[in-house]
Design a protein around this motif. Structure first.
Motif, PDB file in Angstrom:
ATOM      1  N   TYR A 180       0.839  -1.204   0.000  1.00 60.50           N
ATOM      2  CA  TYR A 180       0.000   0.000   0.000  1.00 60.50           C
ATOM      3  C   TYR A 180       0.872   1.252   0.000  1.00 60.50           C
ATOM      4  CZ  TYR A 180      -3.479  -3.393   1.585  1.00 60.50           C
ATOM      5  OH  TYR A 180      -4.298  -4.490   1.686  1.00 60.50           O
ATOM      6  N   GLN A 181       0.349   2.291  -0.574  1.00 59.80           N
ATOM      7  CA  GLN A 181       1.021   3.582  -0.535  1.00 59.80           C
ATOM      8  C   GLN A 181       1.077   4.084   0.904  1.00 59.80           C
ATOM      9  OE1 GLN A 181      -0.648   7.417  -2.447  1.00 59.80           O
ATOM     10  NE2 GLN A 181       0.323   6.308  -4.107  1.00 59.80           N
ATOM     11  N   ASN A 217       6.051  10.112  -1.489  1.00 60.13           N
ATOM     12  CA  ASN A 217       4.920   9.724  -2.332  1.00 60.13           C
ATOM     13  C   ASN A 217       4.223  10.900  -2.994  1.00 60.13           C
ATOM     14  OD1 ASN A 217       5.124   6.945  -1.801  1.00 60.13           O
ATOM     15  ND2 ASN A 217       4.041   7.193   0.139  1.00 60.13           N
ATOM     16  N   ARG A 249       4.071  10.746  -6.787  1.00 60.71           N
ATOM     17  CA  ARG A 249       3.205   9.651  -7.220  1.00 60.71           C
ATOM     18  C   ARG A 249       1.745  10.039  -7.081  1.00 60.71           C
ATOM     19  NH1 ARG A 249       4.240   4.969  -3.644  1.00 60.71           N
ATOM     20  NH2 ARG A 249       6.265   4.957  -4.680  1.00 60.71           N
ATOM     21  N   GLN A 268      -1.165  10.484  -9.967  1.00 60.43           N
ATOM     22  CA  GLN A 268      -2.461   9.815  -9.899  1.00 60.43           C
ATOM     23  C   GLN A 268      -3.600  10.813 -10.085  1.00 60.43           C
ATOM     24  OE1 GLN A 268      -2.270   7.831  -6.110  1.00 60.43           O
ATOM     25  NE2 GLN A 268      -1.662   5.886  -7.029  1.00 60.43           N
ATOM     26  N   GLU A 303      -3.999   0.511  -2.409  1.00 58.36           N
ATOM     27  CA  GLU A 303      -3.210  -0.685  -2.720  1.00 58.36           C
ATOM     28  C   GLU A 303      -2.428  -0.443  -4.006  1.00 58.36           C
ATOM     29  OE1 GLU A 303      -3.865  -5.407  -3.789  1.00 58.36           O
ATOM     30  OE2 GLU A 303      -5.330  -4.394  -2.493  1.00 58.36           O
ATOM     31  N   ILE A 304      -1.135  -0.754  -3.985  1.00 56.53           N
ATOM     32  CA  ILE A 304      -0.293  -0.497  -5.154  1.00 56.53           C
ATOM     33  C   ILE A 304       0.316  -1.768  -5.730  1.00 56.53           C
ATOM     34  CG2 ILE A 304       0.242   1.901  -4.560  1.00 56.53           C
ATOM     35  CD1 ILE A 304       2.850   0.973  -3.325  1.00 56.53           C
TER      36      ILE A 304
END
Length: 245
Positions: free
Chosen positions: A140-141, A148, A151, A155, A171-172
């Protein structure tokens, strides 16, 4: 460069704390996929423990070599069976070697369907090697972690027609871990939950944590977090008492 300046630099390098060095290394280290060509071959669990102690004698731990050592060792139940202590209701954490306070080597035993919570690793390195059966890692992130930010921004660009719900864990990835595989994670890479997907077979894994830590952060799906004390179900093959965990 003047010799006095060189001496000063050398002295400063010698004084760098190993724990600080290891935590800084989590900012860039990602993991090996296979053993190094030039690395030593580890044939037994005692060999692995001895090799780890040698690697941690210096403040400048070669974390890639540590990764290699974990990959090189091949599971032999005769060597680790005495440390493998199961509990009917939950997975167990069994201390194999305390690493002179520089690392912890543990065997974790997973009953059928057992799983961990979603948790971090207190800015330490976590290597996880399968000794028996299979495990599944869900990653998970890490919420609101500076690493992050880019990222998350990407997103948001990819979801221009809707907003990302930052009040839920994201969830990644999901990865199966098979016999003798080694998984690696640190907080810069995310959080994870580990589970035994089998409802018929148990699993056993070997974990290396460096630097060792006595507490980590546990996350709920809504990103609420609590601090969880790290305990040992057994130490060196002997069941611990409640006040010794």
């Amino acid at each position: 460069m003047a010799l006095s300046k060189i001496d000063a630099i050398d002295t400063e390098m010698e004084e760098i704390n190993q724990e600080k060095y290891l935590r800084q290394a989590t900012q860039y280290y990602c993991a090996l996929e296979k053993p190094l060509k030039y690395g030593p071959v580890i044939e037994t669990l005692p060999d692995l423990i001895s090799a780890l102690h040698r690697e941690f004698e210096t403040n400048y731990v070669n974390i890639e070599m540590v990764n290699h050592l974990m990959l090189s060792y091949k599971s032999n139940p005769k060597e680790w069976r005495k440390y493998a202590k199961f509990d009917r209701y939950t997975y167990t954490r069994n201390l194999v070697d305390a690493g002179n306070g520089k690392f912890n080597l543990l065997i974790l035993c997973w009953g059928e369907g057992h799983s961990s919570s979603v948790h971090d690793h207190a800015d330490s390195h976590c290597f996880m090697k399968m000794l028996k059966g299979d495990l599944r890692e869900k990653r998970y992130q890490y919420p609101n972690r500076p690493a992050n930010i880019e990222r998350v921004q990407q997103q948001q660009e990819d979801h221009q027609h809707g907003e990302i719900d930052d009040s839920q864990l994201v969830e990644i990835g999901e990865t199966p871990i098979a016999l003798n595989d080694v998984a690696y994670i640190n907080d810069n890479l995310g959080l994870h939950r580990v589970e035994n997907p089998s409802h018929a077979d148990t699993s056993v894994s070997l974990h290396l944590y460096c630097p060792p830590f006595d507490a980590c952060t546990v996350f709920q799906d809504n990103c609420k977090k609590t601090t969880s004390k790290v305990t040992f179900w057994s130490k060196y093959g002997v069941r611990t008492k409640l006040n010794e965990q």
